[in-house]
Design a protein around this motif. Sequence first.
Motif: not given
Ligand SMILES: CC(C)(COP(=O)(O)OP(=O)(O)OC[C@H]1O[C@@H](n2cnc3c(N)ncnc32)[C@H](O)[C@@H]1OP(=O)(O)O)[C@@H](O)C(=O)NCCC(=O)NCCS
Length: 171
Positions: A97-99, A125-132
Amino acid sequence: MAQAPQQLIRPMQASDLETVLAWRNHPDVRDFMYTKHEITLAEHTAWFAKASRDAQRHLMIFESNEVPVGFSNLHQIAEGGIADWGFYTAPEAVKGTGRALGKAALEYAFVELGLHKVCGQALAFNQRSIRFHDNLGFQQEGVLRQQHFDGQRYHDVVCFGLLASEWQTNN
Ligand SMILES: CC(C)(COP(=O)(O)OP(=O)(O)OC[C@H]1O[C@@H](n2cnc3c(N)ncnc32)[C@H](O)[C@@H]1OP(=O)(O)O)[C@@H](O)C(=O)NCCC(=O)NCCS
């Protein structure tokens, strides 16, 4: 074959306030923000009223199949179309959804608003946001060392930037 979901991004309205507040206060979102306290409805309503009067701010809701599943904001911070952005998905949103939200918000930024650059910041530490950010084509432009204090510890902040020309090349 399953049908692709209908997705769109639209301006946030007063009727979205409670939904967005529930997302923002959820620990899965709050833990990755600079301000981590539980936001009251009064505080949230005042934030929305102020932001809605500011022509430099664009608060957006991302919908999938007519259900709100994410929030994004763009804030023009300098002349020439330079903006910061922020975003979060509904804690229950399906992976990916984030993507989709990111792509829709960037299309809005570069096509509708004609911005030149979108900048993001993520706690290190927000690895998901960095990947995103990496997945969406942002460049990592630097690390602000120990730039954020959470009350107990200092954290590095990773800075990202995406130019309109870079976005157009990939879309
Ligand atoms: C950041 C955010 C919008 C990303 O949304 P999303 O794409 O739906 O998230 P996903 O869980 O699919 O993960 C995105 C990427 O991070 C990776 N990822 C997920 N959990 C992870 C973890 N614990 N550690 C490392 N990478 C991770 C996923 O594999 C994906 O990468 P890929 O497509 O290359 O495999 C959502 O996680 C969010 O709302 N987070 C909380 C709020 C936030 O952090 N906002 C941004 C502030 S800067």
